[in-house]
Design a protein around this motif. Structure first.
Motif, PDB file in Angstrom:
ATOM      1  N   MET A  97      61.995 -41.850  31.481  1.00 57.18           N
ATOM      2  CA  MET A  97      61.719 -42.080  29.990  1.00 57.18           C
ATOM      3  C   MET A  97      62.495 -41.166  29.076  1.00 57.18           C
ATOM      4  O   MET A  97      63.279 -41.772  28.267  1.00 57.18           O
ATOM      5  CB  MET A  97      60.145 -42.048  29.752  1.00 57.18           C
ATOM      6  N   VAL A  98      62.500 -39.913  29.153  1.00 57.47           N
ATOM      7  CA  VAL A  98      63.176 -39.049  27.899  1.00 57.47           C
ATOM      8  C   VAL A  98      64.580 -38.982  28.137  1.00 57.47           C
ATOM      9  O   VAL A  98      65.421 -38.882  27.233  1.00 57.47           O
ATOM     10  CB  VAL A  98      62.598 -37.511  28.228  1.00 57.47           C
ATOM     11  N   ARG A  99      65.151 -39.174  29.237  1.00 54.39           N
ATOM     12  CA  ARG A  99      66.673 -38.941  29.527  1.00 54.39           C
ATOM     13  C   ARG A  99      67.297 -40.393  29.497  1.00 54.39           C
ATOM     14  O   ARG A  99      68.511 -40.388  28.913  1.00 54.39           O
ATOM     15  CB  ARG A  99      66.877 -38.403  30.862  1.00 54.39           C
ATOM     16  N   GLY A 164      58.823 -43.042  21.108  1.00 57.52           N
ATOM     17  CA  GLY A 164      58.768 -43.846  22.371  1.00 57.52           C
ATOM     18  C   GLY A 164      58.742 -43.255  23.714  1.00 57.52           C
ATOM     19  O   GLY A 164      58.155 -43.686  24.613  1.00 57.52           O
ATOM     20  N   ASP A 165      59.280 -42.192  23.771  1.00 60.68           N
ATOM     21  CA  ASP A 165      59.082 -41.095  25.010  1.00 60.68           C
ATOM     22  C   ASP A 165      57.493 -40.745  25.048  1.00 60.68           C
ATOM     23  O   ASP A 165      57.161 -40.861  26.327  1.00 60.68           O
ATOM     24  CB  ASP A 165      60.052 -40.078  24.823  1.00 60.68           C
ATOM     25  N   ALA A 166      57.021 -40.473  24.075  1.00 59.64           N
ATOM     26  CA  ALA A 166      55.649 -40.140  23.957  1.00 59.64           C
ATOM     27  C   ALA A 166      55.027 -41.223  24.766  1.00 59.64           C
ATOM     28  O   ALA A 166      53.980 -41.092  25.533  1.00 59.64           O
ATOM     29  CB  ALA A 166      55.356 -39.519  23.008  1.00 59.64           C
ATOM     30  N   ILE A 167      54.987 -42.471  23.860  1.00 59.74           N
ATOM     31  CA  ILE A 167      54.363 -43.509  24.186  1.00 59.74           C
ATOM     32  C   ILE A 167      54.591 -43.977  25.703  1.00 59.74           C
ATOM     33  O   ILE A 167      53.706 -44.578  26.323  1.00 59.74           O
ATOM     34  CB  ILE A 167      54.586 -44.721  23.415  1.00 59.74           C
ATOM     35  N   GLY A 172      52.729 -44.727  31.402  1.00 58.68           N
ATOM     36  CA  GLY A 172      52.915 -44.145  32.851  1.00 58.68           C
ATOM     37  C   GLY A 172      51.618 -43.753  33.115  1.00 58.68           C
ATOM     38  O   GLY A 172      50.874 -43.779  34.391  1.00 58.68           O
ATOM     39  N   TYR A 173      50.990 -42.827  32.473  1.00 67.63           N
ATOM     40  CA  TYR A 173      50.007 -41.985  32.603  1.00 67.63           C
ATOM     41  C   TYR A 173      48.768 -42.863  32.633  1.00 67.63           C
ATOM     42  O   TYR A 173      47.784 -42.930  33.687  1.00 67.63           O
ATOM     43  CB  TYR A 173      49.442 -41.165  31.482  1.00 67.63           C
TER      44      TYR A 173
END
Length: 261
Positions: A97-99, A164-167, A172-173
């Motif tokens: 997600m973050v990359r 968006g990364d956090a969401i 996924g969590y």
């Protein structure tokens, strides 16, 4: 030999036209950047652009990231189960997600919403001769219309990517805990342990580059739109297509640069 000349001429003309278009876009972007260091500055226009590009794009970016994170968790779990490696789901979801997925999907969604809006707005202003009126009033159109939007997108898209990364990680969590049977604490621990600062930073750098591309394409095609409704429609379509393709190309180039650095 004479039979080959028309196809070769057509290919050459297409290549030259593409290179000329790239040169015009590069000069447009360069001129936009140069206005950043020359007064006057239109703070009100910058604030309006920040709200329209950043705040109003948050719902679509957040929903995209949420469902992408959930789907990514399911896919990684399905693939990892073939190798008894289901425990990699939290770390791969976070890194992916973050990359990659956060910046790219966020950039594409913002491009679809913002590049089209900017091109249509500026194109309509050109058709109705409002841009000519700005010039008559001694207001530089690029400084008043282009620079605030480009600067706002360059600043806002990295923030949208971070959110968006956090969401996405949260998506996924949620899927990992409720659907795949992961322990809540273990899932969070694997996420934090394998996620590095550079993973997040590289994604934010991509977001800034994508924001610059999105607003530049919207402004460029809006400024160069044809007359009438059809001209504005073509400019809007071209802005979205160009921004999307350039985002994907820039993503590869930045990934390659980060990989070799």
């Amino acid at each position: 030999m004479s039979l080959l000349l028309p196809p070769l001429a057509a290919i050459g003309a297409t290549v030259l036209a593409a290179l000329a278009a790239m040169g015009r876009v590069a000069l447009f972007a360069f001129e936009t950047v140069t206005h950043l260091f020359r007064p006057p500055f239109y703070g009100r226009e910058l604030w309006i652009a920040l709200v329209q590009i950043g705040w109003l794009s948050l719902p679509v970016v957040g929903l995209t990231a949420l469902f992408t994170g959930g789907a990514l968790a399911l896919q990684i779990y399905s693939g990892g189960a073939r190798f008894n490696a289901e425990e990699v789901v939290p770390s791969i979801v976070a890194i992916g997600m973050v990359r990659e997925l956060g910046p790219v999907l966020g950039g594409l969604m913002v491009a679809a919403r913002v590049a089209s809006s900017i091109a249509a707005e500026i194109g309509t202003m050109k058709v109705t001769e409002q841009i000519d009126a700005l010039t008559t009033l001694s207001t530089h159109p690029m400084k008043y219309l282009t620079l605030p939007r480009v600067l706002a997108a360059t600043l806002a898209v990295p923030v949208l990517v971070a959110v968006g990364d956090a969401i996405g990680i949260m998506g996924g969590y949620i899927v990992g805990v409720t659907r795949l049977g992961f322990n809540e604490a273990a899932y969070l621990k694997n996420t934090v342990d394998f996620l590095e600062l550079w993973d997040v930073t590289s994604g934010l750098i991509k977001g800034a580059a994508f924001g610059f591309i999105i607003a530049t394409m919207g402004c460029y095609y809006g400024m160069n739109s044809g007359r009438g409704a059809q001209g504005v429609g073509r400019a809007t379509k071209a802005a979205v297509v160009a921004a999307s393709v350039l985002i994907l190309a820039a993503n590869y180039l930045l990934t390659e640069a980060f990989f070799t650095s």
